[in-house]
Motif scaffolding. Structure first.
Motif, PDB file in Angstrom:
ATOM      1  N   ARG A   1       0.841  -1.206   0.000  1.00  0.00           N
ATOM      2  CA  ARG A   1       0.000   0.000   0.000  1.00  0.00           C
ATOM      3  C   ARG A   1       0.871   1.248   0.000  1.00  0.00           C
ATOM      4  O   ARG A   1       0.627   2.186  -0.743  1.00  0.00           O
ATOM      5  CB  ARG A   1      -0.934   0.031   1.192  1.00  0.00           C
ATOM      6  N   ILE A   2       1.906   1.277   0.832  1.00  0.00           N
ATOM      7  CA  ILE A   2       2.815   2.425   0.860  1.00  0.00           C
ATOM      8  C   ILE A   2       3.522   2.558  -0.480  1.00  0.00           C
ATOM      9  O   ILE A   2       3.656   3.656  -1.025  1.00  0.00           O
ATOM     10  CB  ILE A   2       3.824   2.295   2.027  1.00  0.00           C
ATOM     11  N   TRP A   3       3.938   1.441  -1.047  1.00  0.00           N
ATOM     12  CA  TRP A   3       4.602   1.442  -2.348  1.00  0.00           C
ATOM     13  C   TRP A   3       3.693   2.087  -3.400  1.00  0.00           C
ATOM     14  O   TRP A   3       4.121   2.942  -4.168  1.00  0.00           O
ATOM     15  CB  TRP A   3       4.965   0.012  -2.737  1.00  0.00           C
ATOM     16  N   ARG A   4       2.432   1.683  -3.410  1.00  0.00           N
ATOM     17  CA  ARG A   4       1.486   2.251  -4.389  1.00  0.00           C
ATOM     18  C   ARG A   4       1.254   3.733  -4.159  1.00  0.00           C
ATOM     19  O   ARG A   4       1.200   4.513  -5.110  1.00  0.00           O
ATOM     20  CB  ARG A   4       0.167   1.496  -4.340  1.00  0.00           C
TER      21      ARG A   4
ATOM     22  N   GLU B   1      13.294   4.202  -6.260  1.00  0.00           N
ATOM     23  CA  GLU B   1      13.422   5.069  -5.088  1.00  0.00           C
ATOM     24  C   GLU B   1      12.615   4.540  -3.907  1.00  0.00           C
ATOM     25  O   GLU B   1      13.083   4.538  -2.771  1.00  0.00           O
ATOM     26  CB  GLU B   1      12.966   6.494  -5.419  1.00  0.00           C
ATOM     27  N   VAL B   2      11.407   4.070  -4.173  1.00  0.00           N
ATOM     28  CA  VAL B   2      10.563   3.549  -3.098  1.00  0.00           C
ATOM     29  C   VAL B   2      11.138   2.252  -2.554  1.00  0.00           C
ATOM     30  O   VAL B   2      11.151   2.031  -1.340  1.00  0.00           O
ATOM     31  CB  VAL B   2       9.101   3.368  -3.560  1.00  0.00           C
ATOM     32  N   ASP B   3      11.628   1.402  -3.433  1.00  0.00           N
ATOM     33  CA  ASP B   3      12.255   0.156  -2.979  1.00  0.00           C
ATOM     34  C   ASP B   3      13.431   0.467  -2.049  1.00  0.00           C
ATOM     35  O   ASP B   3      13.598  -0.181  -1.013  1.00  0.00           O
ATOM     36  CB  ASP B   3      12.730  -0.687  -4.168  1.00  0.00           C
TER      37      ASP B   3
ATOM     38  N   GLY C   1      14.749  -2.657   4.406  1.00  0.00           N
ATOM     39  CA  GLY C   1      15.022  -2.840   5.823  1.00  0.00           C
ATOM     40  C   GLY C   1      13.896  -2.391   6.743  1.00  0.00           C
ATOM     41  O   GLY C   1      14.022  -2.466   7.961  1.00  0.00           O
ATOM     42  N   ARG C   2      12.804  -1.917   6.184  1.00  0.00           N
ATOM     43  CA  ARG C   2      11.687  -1.422   6.996  1.00  0.00           C
ATOM     44  C   ARG C   2      10.491  -2.377   6.988  1.00  0.00           C
ATOM     45  O   ARG C   2       9.530  -2.160   7.709  1.00  0.00           O
ATOM     46  CB  ARG C   2      11.210  -0.065   6.487  1.00  0.00           C
ATOM     47  N   ILE C   3      10.529  -3.387   6.165  1.00  0.00           N
ATOM     48  CA  ILE C   3       9.392  -4.299   6.032  1.00  0.00           C
ATOM     49  C   ILE C   3       9.573  -5.466   6.993  1.00  0.00           C
ATOM     50  O   ILE C   3      10.579  -6.168   6.954  1.00  0.00           O
ATOM     51  CB  ILE C   3       9.271  -4.810   4.575  1.00  0.00           C
TER      52      ILE C   3
ATOM     53  N   LYS D   1       4.708   5.463  10.862  1.00  0.00           N
ATOM     54  CA  LYS D   1       5.035   6.614  11.718  1.00  0.00           C
ATOM     55  C   LYS D   1       6.545   6.825  11.749  1.00  0.00           C
ATOM     56  O   LYS D   1       7.021   7.955  11.620  1.00  0.00           O
ATOM     57  CB  LYS D   1       4.474   6.412  13.123  1.00  0.00           C
ATOM     58  N   GLU D   2       7.306   5.744  11.898  1.00  0.00           N
ATOM     59  CA  GLU D   2       8.772   5.847  11.862  1.00  0.00           C
ATOM     60  C   GLU D   2       9.249   6.282  10.478  1.00  0.00           C
ATOM     61  O   GLU D   2      10.172   7.081  10.371  1.00  0.00           O
ATOM     62  CB  GLU D   2       9.410   4.501  12.221  1.00  0.00           C
ATOM     63  N   LEU D   3       8.643   5.726   9.447  1.00  0.00           N
ATOM     64  CA  LEU D   3       9.021   6.066   8.073  1.00  0.00           C
ATOM     65  C   LEU D   3       8.845   7.559   7.839  1.00  0.00           C
ATOM     66  O   LEU D   3       9.766   8.227   7.353  1.00  0.00           O
ATOM     67  CB  LEU D   3       8.176   5.266   7.076  1.00  0.00           C
ATOM     68  N   ILE D   4       7.691   8.109   8.181  1.00  0.00           N
ATOM     69  CA  ILE D   4       7.433   9.530   7.996  1.00  0.00           C
ATOM     70  C   ILE D   4       8.408  10.367   8.818  1.00  0.00           C
ATOM     71  O   ILE D   4       8.983  11.345   8.321  1.00  0.00           O
ATOM     72  CB  ILE D   4       5.971   9.895   8.377  1.00  0.00           C
ATOM     73  N   HIS D   5       8.624   9.977  10.065  1.00  0.00           N
ATOM     74  CA  HIS D   5       9.547  10.726  10.926  1.00  0.00           C
ATOM     75  C   HIS D   5      10.943  10.763  10.305  1.00  0.00           C
ATOM     76  O   HIS D   5      11.581  11.829  10.236  1.00  0.00           O
ATOM     77  CB  HIS D   5       9.607  10.116  12.325  1.00  0.00           C
TER      78      HIS D   5
END
Length: 191
Positions: free
Chosen positions: A148-151, A164-166, A171-173, A182-186
């Motif tokens: 979903r985030i990828w899309r 870029e998204v990959d 390491g976050r999945i 929340k961590e990703l956005i931060h």
């Protein structure tokens, strides 16, 4: 930056079908050192060397297609919209290549933060982006499926390339294919 088709795309999170379009603008302000609107002599020489690295013809000019990349390597972080505004201006005047002085003027026009947000604005952006993604988090767990985030990142607002998204999600999945958004956005907003 690389062109879309030039990079390998890991298949671990690629969608098999396209999701309908959306209208949320995401991730327009990645972090980079802010430019100084009035660089000193040594900094100007350093920036000129960076500029010459983008000169593919040896005519002391760069293609307007490389303007965004050149500005970013110089330390600015303009959005694609900012870069496109300048590119359209030069295209309207039928200029395909621009000089260092013109690039330096554009660099200075980006202002104190060079397209980056102030600390207060970063906090607001982080809250807005987190809220935007929380709409998809029905369990309020702080996690969303990586697909979903990828899309969202490849199909909404200022789109990122699949590569870029990959790289961003590497390491976050977790084992369930979920990402702590929340961590990703931060991390994105604050560097």
């Amino acid at each position: 930056m690389s062109e879309k088709g030039n990079q390998p795309h890991p298949s671990s999170i690629h969608p098999s079908s396209k999701q309908p379009g959306c209208n949320q603008k995401m991730m327009s302000n990645m972090t980079a050192p802010p430019p100084n609107p009035k660089p000193d002599k040594n900094r100007i020489l350093e920036m000129h060397a960076i500029f010459l690295g983008h000169d593919t013809r040896g005519d002391n000019k760069i293609s307007i297609r490389h303007l965004g990349d050149c500005l970013r390597v110089m330390g600015a972080n303009p959005t694609e919209a900012m870069v496109n505004k300048h590119v359209q201006k030069y295209r309207a005047s039928t200029m395909d290549r621009i000089s260092f002085d013109e690039v330096l003027t554009i660099y200075g026009s980006l202002g104190k933060h060079g397209g980056r947000s102030s600390p207060k604005r970063k906090l607001i952006e982080e809250e807005q982006l987190t809220y935007s993604l929380s709409i998809f988090d029905r369990e309020n767990s702080g996690f969303l499926p990586a697909i979903r985030i990828w899309r969202l990142l490849t199909q909404c607002g200022e789109r990122m390339s699949a590569f870029e998204v990959d790289e961003l999600l590497k390491g976050r999945i977790n084992e369930q294919g979920m990402v702590n958004y929340k961590e990703l956005i931060h991390d994105i907003v604050n560097g």
